[in-house]
Design a protein around this motif. Sequence first.
Motif, PDB file in Angstrom:
ATOM      1  N   ALA A  34       0.820  -1.202   0.000  1.00  0.00           N
ATOM      2  CA  ALA A  34       0.000   0.000   0.000  1.00  0.00           C
ATOM      3  C   ALA A  34       0.859   1.259   0.000  1.00  0.00           C
ATOM      4  CB  ALA A  34      -0.913   0.018   1.224  1.00  0.00           C
ATOM      5  N   GLU A  35       0.278   2.331  -0.498  1.00  0.00           N
ATOM      6  CA  GLU A  35       0.845   3.674  -0.408  1.00  0.00           C
ATOM      7  C   GLU A  35      -0.054   4.430   0.561  1.00  0.00           C
ATOM      8  OE1 GLU A  35       3.623   4.768  -2.009  1.00  0.00           O
ATOM      9  OE2 GLU A  35       3.891   2.785  -2.881  1.00  0.00           O
ATOM     10  N   VAL A  36       0.552   5.195   1.474  1.00  0.00           N
ATOM     11  CA  VAL A  36      -0.210   5.940   2.467  1.00  0.00           C
ATOM     12  C   VAL A  36       0.122   7.418   2.326  1.00  0.00           C
ATOM     13  CG1 VAL A  36      -0.840   6.059   4.901  1.00  0.00           C
ATOM     14  CG2 VAL A  36       0.170   3.956   4.008  1.00  0.00           C
ATOM     15  N   GLU A  37      -0.891   8.254   2.345  1.00  0.00           N
ATOM     16  CA  GLU A  37      -0.703   9.697   2.250  1.00  0.00           C
ATOM     17  C   GLU A  37      -1.382  10.347   3.445  1.00  0.00           C
ATOM     18  OE1 GLU A  37       0.986  12.907   0.324  1.00  0.00           O
ATOM     19  OE2 GLU A  37       1.044  10.866  -0.465  1.00  0.00           O
ATOM     20  N   PHE A  38      -0.624  11.115   4.206  1.00  0.00           N
ATOM     21  CA  PHE A  38      -1.141  11.864   5.347  1.00  0.00           C
ATOM     22  C   PHE A  38      -1.081  13.350   5.001  1.00  0.00           C
ATOM     23  CE2 PHE A  38       0.932   8.027   6.949  1.00  0.00           C
ATOM     24  CZ  PHE A  38      -0.039   7.495   7.782  1.00  0.00           C
ATOM     25  N   ASP A  39      -1.636  14.205   5.870  1.00  0.00           N
ATOM     26  CA  ASP A  39      -1.570  15.647   5.642  1.00  0.00           C
ATOM     27  C   ASP A  39      -0.129  16.100   5.450  1.00  0.00           C
ATOM     28  OD1 ASP A  39      -4.318  15.962   5.882  1.00  0.00           O
ATOM     29  OD2 ASP A  39      -4.234  16.659   7.952  1.00  0.00           O
ATOM     30  N   CYS A  40       0.755  15.699   6.337  1.00  0.00           N
ATOM     31  CA  CYS A  40       2.148  16.173   6.304  1.00  0.00           C
ATOM     32  C   CYS A  40       3.147  15.020   6.359  1.00  0.00           C
ATOM     33  CB  CYS A  40       2.389  17.143   7.458  1.00  0.00           C
ATOM     34  SG  CYS A  40       1.514  18.700   7.224  1.00  0.00           S
ATOM     35  N   ALA A  41       2.836  13.928   5.683  1.00  0.00           N
ATOM     36  CA  ALA A  41       3.740  12.769   5.626  1.00  0.00           C
ATOM     37  C   ALA A  41       3.221  11.810   4.555  1.00  0.00           C
ATOM     38  CB  ALA A  41       3.805  12.067   6.979  1.00  0.00           C
ATOM     39  N   HIS A  42       4.045  10.840   4.238  1.00  0.00           N
ATOM     40  CA  HIS A  42       3.610   9.748   3.374  1.00  0.00           C
ATOM     41  C   HIS A  42       4.321   8.487   3.826  1.00  0.00           C
ATOM     42  CE1 HIS A  42       7.208  11.321   1.275  1.00  0.00           C
ATOM     43  NE2 HIS A  42       7.420  10.062   0.933  1.00  0.00           N
ATOM     44  N   GLY A  43       3.815   7.353   3.393  1.00  0.00           N
ATOM     45  CA  GLY A  43       4.411   6.087   3.799  1.00  0.00           C
ATOM     46  C   GLY A  43       4.212   5.028   2.738  1.00  0.00           C
TER      47      GLY A  43
END
Length: 145
Positions: A58-67
């Motif tokens: 998976a790709e994860v996108e946060f407000d001020c980060a990604h993973g």
Amino acid sequence: MQMPSHIGGSAPLPLVLVLILSSALLQAGIRTVAEESAVAQGTWSGEHVILEVSKSGAEVEFDCAHGQITQAITLDKHGDFDVVGTFTPEHGGPVRRDENTPSASARYSGHVTGDALNLTVTLAEERVGPYTLTRGAHAMLTKCR
């Protein structure tokens, strides 16, 4: 007139049919269990997070980060998961050309019930979340860029 119980010297016809049907049902059951033991592919979204699940991670996108998660997200019999990935913080404002923000090792854990997914990210000594995501929902991110 007596009916033969064997066809051409092989197993009785009813036994052959039972074996064929049992094999087909067993294979269908195995596929169903395998499909149900992974987080459904596609987009899962919630406030401040988007999780884009594929067969291999998976790709994860946060407000001020990604993973990133580089392994299949499998579920145990209770619907729980716990996988290793990376977490890369971001910041607001311009990004310098030579800026290189290192990724940190992270654990992505949570629980899936139907189309709802609870997610917590654990860094070395910090927890991010929990987040509540819904499969197919619209993203609600406020990027810090």
